[in-house]
Design an enzyme around this catalytic site. Sequence first.
Site, PDB file in Angstrom:
ATOM      1  N   VAL A   9       0.871  -1.167   0.000  1.00  0.00           N
ATOM      2  CA  VAL A   9       0.000   0.000   0.000  1.00  0.00           C
ATOM      3  C   VAL A   9       0.913   1.224   0.000  1.00  0.00           C
ATOM      4  O   VAL A   9       2.096   1.124   0.329  1.00  0.00           O
ATOM      5  CB  VAL A   9      -0.966   0.021   1.207  1.00  0.00           C
ATOM      6  N   SER A  10       0.349   2.363  -0.360  1.00  0.00           N
ATOM      7  CA  SER A  10       1.179   3.552  -0.557  1.00  0.00           C
ATOM      8  C   SER A  10       1.496   4.334   0.715  1.00  0.00           C
ATOM      9  O   SER A  10       2.524   4.987   0.792  1.00  0.00           O
ATOM     10  CB  SER A  10       0.508   4.492  -1.558  1.00  0.00           C
TER      11      SER A  10
END
Length: 185
Positions: A9-10
Amino acid sequence: MATVGYARVSTEDQHLTAQIEQLTAVGCDRIYKEKVSGVKRDRPELTAMLDYVREGDTVVCCKLDRIARSTAHLLEIVEALEKKGVAFKVLNLNLDTTTPTGKLMVTMLGAIATFEREMMLERQKEGIAAAKERGAYAGRKPTARAKSADVLRLMEQGMGKQAIADTLGIGVASVYRILKGHKLA
């Protein structure tokens, strides 16, 4: 032969739970997880996973954009895996490089990436030509040549070529070029 998952995930406030559940459900023996932007190519867990996998293993991710944000980067990853004899699967696309269809899809992605790159370079060339016609484009400023006097002074002080480059924030090739121009290299 291991099935290795990759989840990303970012940002720190996003969760990996759904990806981990999907990867576990398809039998991943080991899952590499990270919370970092996909734009970064030097992701520690991605690098660790690519180092870990061996011939006969399979790398699995849930979505293509979890492992790579650009087609070029994806193709680099797939090529590195192929060289090691490692299969690659993307769950939401049903992409599997061990199948003829999966290989075709990866090849098509490569062709599209090449096409996109060539189109971008063509547009860039056209833009530069138009800017030159308007007199708005002079090219890159010669930053290293502007530091010629500093290069010569530091060389006279006995500093090495790489140290000069580091000190002045220019490439070592520029240092050699300046010294060669003054017949000192």
